[in-house]
Design a protein around this motif. Sequence first.
Motif, PDB file in Angstrom:
ATOM      1  N   VAL A  22      13.814  33.166 -31.475  1.00 21.35           N
ATOM      2  CA  VAL A  22      13.030  31.991 -31.093  1.00 21.35           C
ATOM      3  C   VAL A  22      11.552  32.285 -31.330  1.00 21.35           C
ATOM      4  CG1 VAL A  22      14.715  31.163 -29.386  1.00 21.35           C
ATOM      5  CG2 VAL A  22      12.891  32.705 -28.660  1.00 21.35           C
ATOM      6  N   GLN A  23      10.756  31.248 -31.482  1.00 21.31           N
ATOM      7  CA  GLN A  23       9.313  31.412 -31.656  1.00 21.31           C
ATOM      8  C   GLN A  23       8.577  31.408 -30.318  1.00 21.31           C
ATOM      9  OE1 GLN A  23       7.410  31.963 -34.606  1.00 21.31           O
ATOM     10  NE2 GLN A  23       9.495  32.541 -35.150  1.00 21.31           N
ATOM     11  N   GLU A  24       9.219  30.808 -29.302  1.00 19.82           N
ATOM     12  CA  GLU A  24       8.609  30.711 -27.988  1.00 19.82           C
ATOM     13  C   GLU A  24       9.708  30.734 -26.933  1.00 19.82           C
ATOM     14  OE1 GLU A  24       5.715  27.696 -25.416  1.00 19.82           O
ATOM     15  OE2 GLU A  24       5.835  27.499 -27.594  1.00 19.82           O
ATOM     16  N   ALA A  25       9.396  31.347 -25.797  1.00 19.47           N
ATOM     17  CA  ALA A  25      10.317  31.375 -24.666  1.00 19.47           C
ATOM     18  C   ALA A  25       9.512  31.106 -23.400  1.00 19.47           C
ATOM     19  CB  ALA A  25      11.018  32.726 -24.577  1.00 19.47           C
ATOM     20  N   THR A  26      10.208  30.743 -22.336  1.00 18.04           N
ATOM     21  CA  THR A  26       9.556  30.524 -21.056  1.00 18.04           C
ATOM     22  C   THR A  26      10.004  31.596 -20.080  1.00 18.04           C
ATOM     23  OG1 THR A  26       9.477  28.133 -21.435  1.00 18.04           O
ATOM     24  CG2 THR A  26       9.212  28.886 -19.156  1.00 18.04           C
ATOM     25  N   ALA A  27       9.028  32.379 -19.597  1.00 20.21           N
ATOM     26  CA  ALA A  27       9.308  33.371 -18.566  1.00 20.21           C
ATOM     27  C   ALA A  27       9.270  32.662 -17.219  1.00 20.21           C
ATOM     28  CB  ALA A  27       8.276  34.486 -18.613  1.00 20.21           C
ATOM     29  N   ILE A  28      10.310  32.873 -16.412  1.00 17.02           N
ATOM     30  CA  ILE A  28      10.410  32.250 -15.097  1.00 17.02           C
ATOM     31  C   ILE A  28      10.193  33.330 -14.035  1.00 17.02           C
ATOM     32  CG2 ILE A  28      11.886  30.956 -13.519  1.00 17.02           C
ATOM     33  CD1 ILE A  28      13.397  29.940 -16.011  1.00 17.02           C
ATOM     34  N   SER A  29       9.219  33.105 -13.162  1.00 18.03           N
ATOM     35  CA  SER A  29       8.901  34.080 -12.116  1.00 18.03           C
ATOM     36  C   SER A  29      10.143  34.521 -11.357  1.00 18.03           C
ATOM     37  CB  SER A  29       7.899  33.487 -11.121  1.00 18.03           C
ATOM     38  OG  SER A  29       6.697  33.166 -11.772  1.00 18.03           O
ATOM     39  N   ALA A  30      10.304  35.841 -11.231  1.00 20.21           N
ATOM     40  CA  ALA A  30      11.381  36.484 -10.469  1.00 20.21           C
ATOM     41  C   ALA A  30      12.770  36.282 -11.070  1.00 20.21           C
ATOM     42  CB  ALA A  30      11.367  36.035  -9.012  1.00 20.21           C
ATOM     43  N   HIS A  31      12.881  35.700 -12.262  1.00 20.63           N
ATOM     44  CA  HIS A  31      14.191  35.433 -12.862  1.00 20.63           C
ATOM     45  C   HIS A  31      14.377  36.080 -14.235  1.00 20.63           C
ATOM     46  CE1 HIS A  31      14.333  32.442  -9.689  1.00 20.63           C
ATOM     47  NE2 HIS A  31      15.635  32.348  -9.913  1.00 20.63           N
ATOM     48  N   GLY A  32      13.438  35.859 -15.164  1.00 20.49           N
ATOM     49  CA  GLY A  32      13.582  36.343 -16.529  1.00 20.49           C
ATOM     50  C   GLY A  32      13.201  35.277 -17.527  1.00 20.49           C
ATOM     51  N   LEU A  33      13.789  35.343 -18.717  1.00 22.84           N
ATOM     52  CA  LEU A  33      13.501  34.372 -19.766  1.00 22.84           C
ATOM     53  C   LEU A  33      14.516  33.236 -19.706  1.00 22.84           C
ATOM     54  CD1 LEU A  33      12.647  36.704 -22.788  1.00 22.84           C
ATOM     55  CD2 LEU A  33      11.081  35.599 -21.168  1.00 22.84           C
ATOM     56  N   GLU A  34      14.012  32.018 -19.646  1.00 24.24           N
ATOM     57  CA  GLU A  34      14.862  30.835 -19.537  1.00 24.24           C
ATOM     58  C   GLU A  34      15.905  30.820 -20.656  1.00 24.24           C
ATOM     59  OE1 GLU A  34      14.016  26.248 -18.484  1.00 24.24           O
ATOM     60  OE2 GLU A  34      12.933  26.999 -20.227  1.00 24.24           O
ATOM     61  N   GLY A  35      17.173  30.598 -20.269  1.00 29.37           N
ATOM     62  CA  GLY A  35      18.259  30.513 -21.236  1.00 29.37           C
ATOM     63  C   GLY A  35      18.910  31.843 -21.557  1.00 29.37           C
ATOM     64  N   ASP A  36      18.295  32.950 -21.154  1.00 28.26           N
ATOM     65  CA  ASP A  36      18.856  34.272 -21.429  1.00 28.26           C
ATOM     66  C   ASP A  36      19.913  34.602 -20.374  1.00 28.26           C
ATOM     67  OD1 ASP A  36      18.174  36.858 -23.182  1.00 28.26           O
ATOM     68  OD2 ASP A  36      18.684  37.512 -21.142  1.00 28.26           O
ATOM     69  N   ARG A  37      20.972  35.273 -20.776  1.00 27.43           N
ATOM     70  CA  ARG A  37      22.049  35.591 -19.840  1.00 27.43           C
ATOM     71  C   ARG A  37      21.604  36.540 -18.729  1.00 27.43           C
ATOM     72  NH1 ARG A  37      24.804  40.355 -20.553  1.00 27.43           N
ATOM     73  NH2 ARG A  37      24.249  41.567 -22.368  1.00 27.43           N
ATOM     74  N   SER A  38      20.469  37.239 -18.904  1.00 31.88           N
ATOM     75  CA  SER A  38      19.946  38.146 -17.875  1.00 31.88           C
ATOM     76  C   SER A  38      18.961  37.457 -16.937  1.00 31.88           C
ATOM     77  CB  SER A  38      19.272  39.355 -18.529  1.00 31.88           C
ATOM     78  OG  SER A  38      20.231  40.113 -19.235  1.00 31.88           O
ATOM     79  N   CYS A  39      18.766  36.154 -17.111  1.00 32.49           N
ATOM     80  CA  CYS A  39      17.836  35.388 -16.272  1.00 32.49           C
ATOM     81  C   CYS A  39      18.497  35.123 -14.926  1.00 32.49           C
ATOM     82  CB  CYS A  39      17.465  34.078 -16.976  1.00 32.49           C
ATOM     83  SG  CYS A  39      16.199  33.128 -16.128  1.00 32.49           S
ATOM     84  N   ASN A  40      18.178  35.999 -13.949  1.00 31.98           N
ATOM     85  CA  ASN A  40      18.816  35.917 -12.643  1.00 31.98           C
ATOM     86  C   ASN A  40      17.951  36.655 -11.637  1.00 31.98           C
ATOM     87  OD1 ASN A  40      20.481  36.565 -10.343  1.00 31.98           O
ATOM     88  ND2 ASN A  40      22.276  36.092 -11.595  1.00 31.98           N
ATOM     89  N   VAL A  41      17.665  36.037 -10.523  1.00 35.31           N
ATOM     90  CA  VAL A  41      16.796  36.618  -9.506  1.00 35.31           C
ATOM     91  C   VAL A  41      17.347  37.944  -8.967  1.00 35.31           C
ATOM     92  CG1 VAL A  41      17.777  35.396  -7.525  1.00 35.31           C
ATOM     93  CG2 VAL A  41      15.346  36.024  -7.525  1.00 35.31           C
ATOM     94  N   ARG A  42      18.656  38.142  -9.013  1.00 30.67           N
ATOM     95  CA  ARG A  42      19.259  39.381  -8.515  1.00 30.67           C
ATOM     96  C   ARG A  42      19.346  40.475  -9.566  1.00 30.67           C
ATOM     97  NH1 ARG A  42      22.178  35.166  -6.811  1.00 30.67           N
ATOM     98  NH2 ARG A  42      23.867  35.567  -8.272  1.00 30.67           N
ATOM     99  N   ASN A  43      18.871  40.208 -10.771  1.00 26.82           N
ATOM    100  CA  ASN A  43      18.975  41.153 -11.875  1.00 26.82           C
ATOM    101  C   ASN A  43      17.662  41.919 -12.052  1.00 26.82           C
ATOM    102  OD1 ASN A  43      19.598  42.546 -14.198  1.00 26.82           O
ATOM    103  ND2 ASN A  43      19.991  40.730 -15.440  1.00 26.82           N
ATOM    104  N   ALA A  44      17.705  43.232 -11.968  1.00 27.45           N
ATOM    105  CA  ALA A  44      16.508  44.055 -12.205  1.00 27.45           C
ATOM    106  C   ALA A  44      16.298  44.293 -13.697  1.00 27.45           C
ATOM    107  CB  ALA A  44      16.628  45.390 -11.473  1.00 27.45           C
ATOM    108  N   ARG A  45      17.260  43.902 -14.532  1.00 30.83           N
ATOM    109  CA  ARG A  45      17.186  44.090 -15.987  1.00 30.83           C
ATOM    110  C   ARG A  45      16.927  42.744 -16.662  1.00 30.83           C
ATOM    111  NH1 ARG A  45      20.008  48.713 -17.893  1.00 30.83           N
ATOM    112  NH2 ARG A  45      20.626  47.487 -19.704  1.00 30.83           N
ATOM    113  N   GLN A  46      15.866  42.046 -16.247  1.00 27.26           N
ATOM    114  CA  GLN A  46      15.615  40.683 -16.712  1.00 27.26           C
ATOM    115  C   GLN A  46      15.156  40.603 -18.162  1.00 27.26           C
ATOM    116  OE1 GLN A  46      12.867  39.056 -13.849  1.00 27.26           O
ATOM    117  NE2 GLN A  46      14.428  38.953 -12.249  1.00 27.26           N
ATOM    118  N   VAL A  47      14.260  41.503 -18.580  1.00 31.02           N
ATOM    119  CA  VAL A  47      13.666  41.422 -19.913  1.00 31.02           C
ATOM    120  C   VAL A  47      13.621  42.821 -20.519  1.00 31.02           C
ATOM    121  CG1 VAL A  47      11.612  40.760 -21.243  1.00 31.02           C
ATOM    122  CG2 VAL A  47      12.238  39.461 -19.192  1.00 31.02           C
TER     123      VAL A  47
END
Length: 142
Positions: A22-47
């Motif tokens: 992708v050319q652009e992504a949205t980082a979501i506070s305390a979650h990760g990158l929007e749409g990524d399977r690791s985007c989860n508040v309980r995940n320490a491996r967000q990005v």
Amino acid sequence: MNQGTITDLHIARVKGTPSDPVQEATAISAHGLEGDRSCNVRNARQVLVMDKETLEHFELVPGQIKENITTVGLDLSQAQPGHVFFIGDEVTMEIVGECEPCGKMDAIRMGLREELNHRRGILAMVISGGPVKVGDAIRIEP
């Protein structure tokens, strides 16, 4: 200051499938990158952040080892847990540690898991969200 540029962005939408460039992504506070399977508040491996220089050394292409952010000019060997990535004007991510290579690396090339030991990139959690774009400056500060 340790600074570089984002050259590639990837979103891993579904486990076991290739990541989407992708050319652009949205980082979501305390979650990760929007749409990524690791985007989860309980995940320490967000990005996962990886440098292009190491990828080229191992004859790999951006996104191949499932990193989300690929950089150039950023020395990740100096990154320590607790340091912060600053991306563009808004986004900050706290480094939580290095990404240990898993067995999936050997599916790319036999022996790659061992070759990438201590060199598979840096894991981070999103502190302050916002847009992340190819071409953005990225820096690490203690």
